[in-house]
Design an enzyme around this catalytic site. Structure first.
Site, PDB file in Angstrom:
ATOM      1  N   TRP A 170      58.294  49.533  11.969  1.00  0.00           N
ATOM      2  CA  TRP A 170      59.101  50.067  13.083  1.00  0.00           C
ATOM      3  C   TRP A 170      60.265  50.895  12.562  1.00  0.00           C
ATOM      4  CZ3 TRP A 170      64.286  48.712  13.812  1.00  0.00           C
ATOM      5  CH2 TRP A 170      64.745  47.622  13.087  1.00  0.00           C
ATOM      6  N   GLU A 180      61.022  56.123  19.306  1.00  0.00           N
ATOM      7  CA  GLU A 180      62.433  56.000  19.711  1.00  0.00           C
ATOM      8  C   GLU A 180      63.254  57.270  19.450  1.00  0.00           C
ATOM      9  OE1 GLU A 180      64.368  52.141  19.233  1.00  0.00           O
ATOM     10  OE2 GLU A 180      62.635  51.425  18.103  1.00  0.00           O
ATOM     11  N   TYR A 264      73.030  38.847   5.955  1.00  0.00           N
ATOM     12  CA  TYR A 264      72.356  38.314   4.784  1.00  0.00           C
ATOM     13  C   TYR A 264      72.028  36.860   5.083  1.00  0.00           C
ATOM     14  CZ  TYR A 264      70.659  37.765   0.136  1.00  0.00           C
ATOM     15  OH  TYR A 264      69.822  37.569  -0.932  1.00  0.00           O
ATOM     16  N   TYR A 268      64.667  41.919   8.369  1.00  0.00           N
ATOM     17  CA  TYR A 268      63.895  43.098   7.955  1.00  0.00           C
ATOM     18  C   TYR A 268      64.553  43.659   6.695  1.00  0.00           C
ATOM     19  CZ  TYR A 268      62.182  42.605  12.694  1.00  0.00           C
ATOM     20  OH  TYR A 268      61.647  42.106  13.851  1.00  0.00           O
ATOM     21  N   HIS A 270      65.043  46.329   4.963  1.00  0.00           N
ATOM     22  CA  HIS A 270      65.334  47.756   4.791  1.00  0.00           C
ATOM     23  C   HIS A 270      66.785  47.862   5.241  1.00  0.00           C
ATOM     24  CE1 HIS A 270      64.494  52.198   5.030  1.00  0.00           C
ATOM     25  NE2 HIS A 270      65.656  52.087   5.652  1.00  0.00           N
ATOM     26  N   HIS A 272      70.199  48.138   6.782  1.00  0.00           N
ATOM     27  CA  HIS A 272      70.692  48.610   8.080  1.00  0.00           C
ATOM     28  C   HIS A 272      72.019  47.914   8.381  1.00  0.00           C
ATOM     29  CE1 HIS A 272      68.142  45.080   8.815  1.00  0.00           C
ATOM     30  NE2 HIS A 272      69.030  44.767   9.732  1.00  0.00           N
ATOM     31  N   VAL A 273      72.808  48.572   9.231  1.00  0.00           N
ATOM     32  CA  VAL A 273      74.141  48.055   9.572  1.00  0.00           C
ATOM     33  C   VAL A 273      74.203  47.856  11.085  1.00  0.00           C
ATOM     34  CG1 VAL A 273      76.616  48.614   9.547  1.00  0.00           C
ATOM     35  CG2 VAL A 273      75.182  49.280   7.606  1.00  0.00           C
TER      36      VAL A 273
HETATM   37  P1  M7G Z   1      68.140  41.916  11.007  1.00  0.00           P
HETATM   38  O1  M7G Z   1      69.456  41.510  10.486  1.00  0.00           O
HETATM   39  O2  M7G Z   1      67.136  42.375   9.989  1.00  0.00           O
HETATM   40  O3  M7G Z   1      67.432  40.775  11.793  1.00  0.00           O
HETATM   41  O4  M7G Z   1      68.412  43.050  12.078  1.00  0.00           O
HETATM   42  P2  M7G Z   1      67.765  39.924  13.095  1.00  0.00           P
HETATM   43  O5  M7G Z   1      66.729  40.363  14.107  1.00  0.00           O
HETATM   44  O6  M7G Z   1      67.509  38.510  12.660  1.00  0.00           O
HETATM   45  O7  M7G Z   1      69.154  40.200  13.492  1.00  0.00           O
HETATM   46  C1  M7G Z   1      67.425  43.855  12.597  1.00  0.00           C
HETATM   47  C2  M7G Z   1      67.902  44.408  13.926  1.00  0.00           C
HETATM   48  O8  M7G Z   1      66.952  45.377  14.360  1.00  0.00           O
HETATM   49  C3  M7G Z   1      67.985  43.348  15.011  1.00  0.00           C
HETATM   50  O9  M7G Z   1      69.255  43.396  15.622  1.00  0.00           O
HETATM   51  C4  M7G Z   1      66.833  43.694  15.952  1.00  0.00           C
HETATM   52  O10 M7G Z   1      67.121  43.407  17.312  1.00  0.00           O
HETATM   53  C5  M7G Z   1      66.667  45.175  15.732  1.00  0.00           C
HETATM   54  N1  M7G Z   1      65.286  45.648  15.962  1.00  0.00           N
HETATM   55  C6  M7G Z   1      64.161  45.008  15.611  1.00  0.00           C
HETATM   56  N2  M7G Z   1      63.092  45.764  15.947  1.00  0.00           N
HETATM   57  C7  M7G Z   1      61.709  45.375  15.695  1.00  0.00           C
HETATM   58  C8  M7G Z   1      63.552  46.913  16.527  1.00  0.00           C
HETATM   59  C9  M7G Z   1      62.910  48.060  17.060  1.00  0.00           C
HETATM   60  O11 M7G Z   1      61.675  48.214  17.077  1.00  0.00           O
HETATM   61  N3  M7G Z   1      63.731  49.039  17.539  1.00  0.00           N
HETATM   62  C10 M7G Z   1      65.099  48.893  17.543  1.00  0.00           C
HETATM   63  N4  M7G Z   1      65.810  49.892  18.059  1.00  0.00           N
HETATM   64  N5  M7G Z   1      65.715  47.807  17.051  1.00  0.00           N
HETATM   65  C11 M7G Z   1      64.949  46.818  16.540  1.00  0.00           C
END
Ligand code: M7G
Length: 332
Positions: A170, A180, A264, A268, A270, A272-273
């Site tokens: 994604w 998106e 942390y 996912y 990769h 991201h902030v």
């Molecule tokens: P994370 O800290 O890796 O995991 O954050 P968490 O879900 O345990 O917080 C990933 C962030 O990406 C989360 O806030 C998710 O809600 C958001 N996210 C996940 N997916 C699969 C998508 C997506 O397909 N599109 C968007 N816009 N956000 C996503």
């Protein structure tokens, strides 16, 4: 409802024939490939949803997480009642009917039946869902894990490299403008310093009080906080500064109203902030998981190898595979 459900259509993947019950979605769970390759009418995809189990249910947060199946494939559905919008009050009062529940002296309670468009339920679907998705949304006990730099290289890193975390397709779809695209709030296309800023899936974008955006870096080799060194300060500053300006421009929220942080462990891997409104407490913003970007930058200034060498603490949930690895290594 039936008419809507009839609109449902299935398209076969690649060389497979069109068969309603055929496996038209390839989900190679071992390889962690949970990408849907089928096509369906988004309006009717939930018609055939068969509930298996309620994973989590909160009367206070007015949401419910359900594990079920669609067309023989596991799915997770999240239903959440939307907050009431201030700008819809006029219509809500004038266009609704009231059902009296009780009246006593000056006190009375009602059920207000609002026009359908003011009565929507935010719905999130993960389909096909892997076991990891089902576990992610299930209410579970958490354990605080201590991860030394040795634990990172012997336990966590192999887990990440074997792609045991959640699939990041994604993320690539966003970076490659396959999905998106119209939701992008800001992009810096520079391959080293650049990122894409867009609304998080959790945010309905209706109410700035629950603002939640994510900035996803273009660099693909940064998995998490643990990969950052002082070399990445320009990247982090770029995200911090340009992200805040973009949010001020679009949503009129100044930097001092924002909580900007990294997780942390993330779900996912990769980099991201997260950008959320300061007065809003979304899941995952507590001290054991969220690291303020401002502090991350300072720590890297003070010690270029801070995140490579320091012991990190974070919560993992009961059924998390990574927790199992820490247990097996005698670290819990
Ligand atoms: P994370 O800290 O890796 O995991 O954050 P968490 O879900 O345990 O917080 C990933 C962030 O990406 C989360 O806030 C998710 O809600 C958001 N996210 C996940 N997916 C699969 C998508 C997506 O397909 N599109 C968007 N816009 N956000 C996503």
């Amino acid at each position: 409802m039936a008419a809507i459900c009839d609109k449902r259509k299935f398209v076969a993947v690649e060389n497979e024939e069109i068969l309603p019950n055929a496996k038209r979605v390839k989900a190679d769970i071992d390889q962690n490939q949970e990408t849907a390759e089928g096509d369906f009418e988004p309006e009717s995809v939930l018609c055939g949803f068969q509930t298996r189990e309620v994973l989590k249910h909160s009367a206070r947060e007015k949401n419910i997480f359900i594990h079920g199946q669609i067309d023989g494939q596991d799915a997770v559905v999240i239903l959440e009642t939307n907050p009431i919008q201030e700008n819809s009050l006029g219509e809500l009062f004038s266009g609704s009917t009231l059902k009296l529940e009780m009246k006593n002296d000056i006190y009375s309670t009602y059920q207000l039946q609002a026009p359908p468009h003011l009565n929507e339920i935010k719905t999130t679907l993960v389909w096909p869902a892997t076991k990891k998705h089902v576990n992610k949304f299930k209410h579970q006990e958490s354990f605080l894990v201590e991860e030394t730099k040795e634990d990172y290289s012997t336990i966590t890193l192999p887990y990440i490299l074997l792609k045991r975390g959640l699939n990041v397709q994604w993320v690539y779809n966003i970076l490659e403008k396959k999905e998106e695209v119209d939701r992008i709030v800001y992009e810096d296309p520079d391959p080293n310093l650049g990122f894409v800023l867009l609304p998080d899936m959790k945010w309905d974008q209706k109410n700035v009080d629950t603002l939640y955006l994510i900035a996803i870096v273009h660099q693909r080799d940064l998995k998490s906080l643990r990969d950052l060194t002082s070399e990445h300060i320009p990247l982090l500053l770029n995200i911090f500064n340009k992200g805040q300006v973009a949010i001020l421009d679009r949503y009129k929220l100044p930097a001092n109203k924002l909580r900007v942080y990294l997780h942390y462990q993330p779900s996912y891997y990769h980099l991201h902030v997260h950008f959320t409104k300061l007065d809003y407490d979304p899941p995952g913003c507590s001290v054991e998981r969220a690291h303020l970007l401002a502090n991350v930058i300072q720590n890297l200034h003070n010690d270029p190898e801070y995140y490579k060498t320091w012991t990190m603490y974070f919560p993992l949930r009961e059924s998390d595979e990574l927790l199992g690895k820490f247990k097996k290594a005698g670290r819990l």
